[in-house]
Design a protein around this motif. Structure first.
Motif, PDB file in Angstrom:
ATOM      1  N   PRO A  48      75.664  10.794 107.880  1.00  0.00           N
ATOM      2  CA  PRO A  48      76.030   9.546 107.225  1.00  0.00           C
ATOM      3  C   PRO A  48      75.035   9.084 106.158  1.00  0.00           C
ATOM      4  N   SER A  49      73.751   9.455 106.257  1.00  0.00           N
ATOM      5  CA  SER A  49      72.830   8.748 105.360  1.00  0.00           C
ATOM      6  C   SER A  49      71.531   9.507 105.065  1.00  0.00           C
ATOM      7  N   VAL A  50      71.642  10.817 104.845  1.00  0.00           N
ATOM      8  CA  VAL A  50      70.492  11.570 104.331  1.00  0.00           C
ATOM      9  C   VAL A  50      70.825  11.961 102.896  1.00  0.00           C
ATOM     10  N   SER A  51      69.958  11.565 101.990  1.00  0.00           N
ATOM     11  CA  SER A  51      70.193  11.887 100.589  1.00  0.00           C
ATOM     12  C   SER A  51      69.199  12.934 100.119  1.00  0.00           C
ATOM     13  N   CYS A  52      69.688  13.863  99.309  1.00  0.00           N
ATOM     14  CA  CYS A  52      68.803  14.831  98.659  1.00  0.00           C
ATOM     15  C   CYS A  52      69.103  14.775  97.177  1.00  0.00           C
ATOM     16  N   VAL A  53      68.085  14.515  96.387  1.00  0.00           N
ATOM     17  CA  VAL A  53      68.254  14.514  94.930  1.00  0.00           C
ATOM     18  C   VAL A  53      67.501  15.706  94.359  1.00  0.00           C
ATOM     19  N   ASP A  54      68.265  16.626  93.796  1.00  0.00           N
ATOM     20  CA  ASP A  54      67.717  17.798  93.097  1.00  0.00           C
ATOM     21  C   ASP A  54      67.640  17.386  91.631  1.00  0.00           C
ATOM     22  N   PHE A  55      66.406  17.307  91.135  1.00  0.00           N
ATOM     23  CA  PHE A  55      66.178  16.704  89.815  1.00  0.00           C
ATOM     24  C   PHE A  55      65.230  17.596  89.033  1.00  0.00           C
ATOM     25  N   GLY A  56      65.546  17.850  87.763  1.00  0.00           N
ATOM     26  CA  GLY A  56      64.606  18.661  86.991  1.00  0.00           C
ATOM     27  C   GLY A  56      65.028  18.824  85.550  1.00  0.00           C
ATOM     28  N   SER A  57      64.209  19.599  84.848  1.00  0.00           N
ATOM     29  CA  SER A  57      64.458  19.830  83.426  1.00  0.00           C
ATOM     30  C   SER A  57      64.057  21.241  83.050  1.00  0.00           C
TER      31      SER A  57
END
Ligand code: FES
Ligand SMILES: [Fe+2]
Length: 355
Positions: free
Chosen positions: A224-233
């Protein structure tokens, strides 16, 4: 009606928080007390003595067990009463409720739903955790004054970064780039690429790009409430492949949301990055930047929560960017219905009372 999903693993605490002392914490609206046994395993009970309902967290640790601070009833970590001062017979009903715990990723996870379903395999897998070349910042905690679903809305909403996070991880280049959404059984993904643009402040500070970059944001929400943000450049012109992304400047930000009450949320987070992996200074800088970023979310979400409570309305208009948040809320509502149906058909939980 409660907005909580009970059949799920939640981070209850960072491992370092739980020791040979009593730690009180409210989770899913329930008051709990945590400690460690002498062999190091964590234990938890509902923070309420079944006798006169005194909080057990004002009691005392006696070896592996917890002694109530009112009349001295003593409970093991499994909730069994092992001693009643001045009374030889221990009634079978003299017990306190306990819950399954698992330690993983430097955190203590709790399962407050049906104990028969508590399978640690369902704890989310943290990508690159413990791998060489990936630096870890963990042990981070914030307290949000809002319902956890306002945070899940926010964590699959790349569009807000342009406005809320213009000083940290966003910039105006992304303003009109639309977000794509994919849905699985247990997760929702919102993502977009912002191509051929100036690096955002964080990437400017941490990378050594000399020209424009292609920037990605993949926002996974594991129900219900685990977030993973894959962020990059990566430099503009590079292929948008996993291999090139790993060779660019990349990070994974995990946010573990644990509802405290209907209007407050524990926000545990950790961060993995592949740049300046050996630099303690970079870790400090990342911790500060991420904290500043999340505090920007906390500030606006507290105001949103306040207006929602005041008006009794969650939103007056729905936009295209609400696609992913709406899917999450629908999936969560479905889980709650399933849990309630299962509870309705199971025998009623017995009251604990001391004769
Ligand atoms: S309230 Fe705990 S033993 Fe009486
Ligand atoms: Fe945000």
């Amino acid at each position: 009606m409660s907005s909580f999903v009970k059949n799920a693993w939640y981070v209850a605490a960072w491992s370092r928080e739980i020791g040979r002392h009593l730690t009180a914490r409210t989770i899913l609206g329930e008051n709990l007390v945590f400690w460690r046994r002498q062999d190091g395993t964590p234990a938890v009970l509902v923070d309420r003595c079944p006798h006169k309902l005194a909080p057990l967290s004002i009691g005392t640790l006696v070896g592996d067990d917890l002694q109530c601070g009112y009349h001295g009833m003593t409970f093991s970590g499994s909730g069994q009463c092992v001693r009643i001062p001045g009374q030889a017979a221990i009634p079978p009903s003299a017990c306190a409720q306990s819950f399954p715990l698992v330690e993983r990723y430097g955190a203590v996870w709790i399962w407050m739903g049906d104990p028969a379903l508590a399978d640690a395999q369902h704890i989310v897998a943290v990508r690159h955790y413990g791998e060489p070349g990936w630096a870890l910042v963990d042990g981070q905690y914030l307290h949000f004054d809002c319902n956890y679903l306002n945070i899940t809305d926010n964590l699959v909403d790349p569009a807000h970064t342009t406005y809320v996070h213009k000083n940290t991880i966003g910039n105006a280049a992304a303003e009109d780039v639309s977000v794509k959404v994919e849905q699985g059984d247990n997760q929702v993904l919102a993502y977009r690429w912002v191509n051929d643009s100036e690096p955002v402040p964080l990437v400017k500070a941490m990378g050594n790009f000399t020209g424009p970059v292609d920037r990605w944001q993949y926002y996974y929400l594991h129900l219900p409430s685990v977030s993973c943000v894959d962020f990059g450049s990566i430099a503009t012109g590079r292929e948008h492949s996993e291999q090139e992304m790993d060779a660019g400047l990349r990070s994974f930000s995990y946010n573990f949301l644990t509802p405290e009450t209907e209007t407050t949320t524990h926000y545990f987070w950790l961060h993995l990055r592949n740049y300046h992996a050996d630099s303690a200074e970079a870790s400090t800088q990342v911790a500060r930047l991420m904290t500043d970023t999340f505090l920007e979310d906390a500030a606006i979400l507290a105001l949103v929560q306040r207006e929602q409570e005041r008006t009794g309305v969650r939103e007056f208009v729905r936009l295209g960017i609400d696609n992913a948040p709406a899917r999450i809320r629908r999936l969560i509502a479905r889980r709650q219905e399933a849990e309630q149906a299962a509870t309705a058909t199971s025998p009623a939980a017995s009251q604990t009372a001391v004769a």
